[in-house]
Design a protein around this motif. Sequence first.
Motif, short mmCIF file in Angstrom:
data_model
loop_
_atom_site.label_atom_id
_atom_site.label_comp_id
_atom_site.label_asym_id
_atom_site.label_seq_id
_atom_site.Cartn_x
_atom_site.Cartn_y
_atom_site.Cartn_z
N ALA A 80 5.82 31.09 11.79
CA ALA A 80 4.78 30.73 12.75
C ALA A 80 4.29 29.31 12.51
O ALA A 80 4.04 28.55 13.46
CB ALA A 80 3.63 31.73 12.67
N MET A 81 4.15 28.93 11.24
CA MET A 81 3.74 27.56 10.93
C MET A 81 4.82 26.56 11.35
O MET A 81 4.51 25.48 11.87
CB MET A 81 3.45 27.43 9.44
N ALA A 82 6.08 26.94 11.15
CA ALA A 82 7.17 26.07 11.58
C ALA A 82 7.13 25.86 13.10
O ALA A 82 7.33 24.73 13.59
CB ALA A 82 8.52 26.67 11.16
N ARG A 83 6.86 26.92 13.85
CA ARG A 83 6.74 26.78 15.30
C ARG A 83 5.58 25.88 15.67
O ARG A 83 5.67 25.05 16.59
CB ARG A 83 6.58 28.16 15.95
N ALA A 84 4.46 26.02 14.96
CA ALA A 84 3.29 25.18 15.24
C ALA A 84 3.59 23.72 14.99
O ALA A 84 3.18 22.83 15.76
CB ALA A 84 2.10 25.64 14.39
N ILE A 85 4.32 23.43 13.92
CA ILE A 85 4.69 22.04 13.64
C ILE A 85 5.67 21.53 14.69
O ILE A 85 5.54 20.40 15.20
CB ILE A 85 5.29 21.94 12.22
N ARG A 86 6.64 22.37 15.04
CA ARG A 86 7.64 21.95 16.04
C ARG A 86 6.98 21.62 17.37
O ARG A 86 7.34 20.65 18.04
CB ARG A 86 8.68 23.05 16.22
N TRP A 87 6.01 22.41 17.80
CA TRP A 87 5.38 22.22 19.11
C TRP A 87 4.02 21.54 19.01
O TRP A 87 3.27 21.53 19.98
CB TRP A 87 5.24 23.57 19.82
N ALA A 88 3.75 20.94 17.87
CA ALA A 88 2.51 20.16 17.68
C ALA A 88 1.26 20.97 18.02
O ALA A 88 0.34 20.49 18.68
CB ALA A 88 2.56 18.87 18.50
N ASP A 89 1.23 22.22 17.55
CA ASP A 89 0.07 23.08 17.78
C ASP A 89 -0.98 22.77 16.72
O ASP A 89 -1.10 23.45 15.69
CB ASP A 89 0.50 24.55 17.72
N SER A 90 -1.76 21.74 16.96
CA SER A 90 -2.72 21.25 15.97
C SER A 90 -3.77 22.29 15.61
O SER A 90 -4.17 22.39 14.44
CB SER A 90 -3.41 19.99 16.49
N ASP A 91 -4.21 23.07 16.59
CA ASP A 91 -5.26 24.06 16.31
C ASP A 91 -4.78 25.10 15.30
O ASP A 91 -5.51 25.49 14.39
CB ASP A 91 -5.68 24.75 17.62
N TYR A 92 -3.54 25.57 15.47
CA TYR A 92 -3.00 26.57 14.55
C TYR A 92 -2.89 25.98 13.15
O TYR A 92 -3.25 26.63 12.15
CB TYR A 92 -1.63 27.05 15.03
N ILE A 93 -2.37 24.76 13.06
CA ILE A 93 -2.18 24.12 11.75
C ILE A 93 -3.52 23.95 11.04
O ILE A 93 -3.67 24.30 9.86
CB ILE A 93 -1.48 22.76 11.91
N VAL A 94 -4.53 23.45 11.75
CA VAL A 94 -5.84 23.24 11.15
C VAL A 94 -6.46 24.57 10.74
O VAL A 94 -7.08 24.68 9.66
CB VAL A 94 -6.77 22.49 12.13
#
Length: 303
Positions: free
Chosen positions: A270-284
Amino acid sequence: MDDRTTASDTPLFDTLTVIGPGLIGSSVLHRARRDGMLARRLIAVDNNPTFRQRVWDLGIADEVTENVAPAVAEADCVMLCVPVGVMGEVAATAIPAMRPGAILTDTGSTKVSVIDAIRPSLRPDISYVPAHPMAGTEFSGPDAGFATLFENRWCLLTPLPETSSDMAVSAVESLWQRCGARTKDMTPEHHDRVCAIVSHLPHLLAFTICGTADDLADQTRSEVLDFAASGFRDFTRIAASDPIMWRDIFLSNRDAILEMLARFTEDAQAMARAIRWADSDYIVDRIERGRQIRRSLIENHQA
């Protein structure tokens, strides 16, 4: 001066036998020798002559031997501090020689498998109280031990209703509290799931990350070693732990570890997907949750 003796001033046991004076066992002996509140007489057992000599040189036991049976024959409490993979074998040697009414305990990092290994050898006149002090370093052997290792750390007890009297459970609990630890009871199954996420999985990841770094091309590997930042250094500290001990832990607690590893793998993807799609909210959000856990550990004096 009030020279009256209180319960806390009296050694808990007359004789305590520690089988396996490595990091945990020797730290118990150090604490016992320093404070005099665990036992009047201390016996250490190990099949390694170098370890036996070091225990004797350190002066943390009154008797040091390789022979299990005579060492446990007069003990009020016998503590197994050997790797989890040989707990059953050592218990099978110790229990027949223990005196009626004595207490058997262990310090294994997994509980279901250790209990299953020891249970066939148990006697009705011996109280068995499984325990796990949640403390350690990457070092091993008698020289790694120190008296304050358990200070303000947790020791988890997993008492068995069919083999442990209330008095025996209280005695083992008191032993760890006198070592400076905080104690808590839980079922063996719950213990193994908790330890899978807080201890076993982090070690598995550390070993794996260091292995990945070691498998890199020569030039990149050299740069990893030359420029290792604090995060990677923290992983290498964990990865320096005893390989045989951790092999046994992984195999003994395989079901719980594989469950937690599967959950971690999903979260990592899930973190890899967030990084791939620039999902800043998930990463933060994930980073903030990590920060909150760190703050909680500091507030709970576990960091």
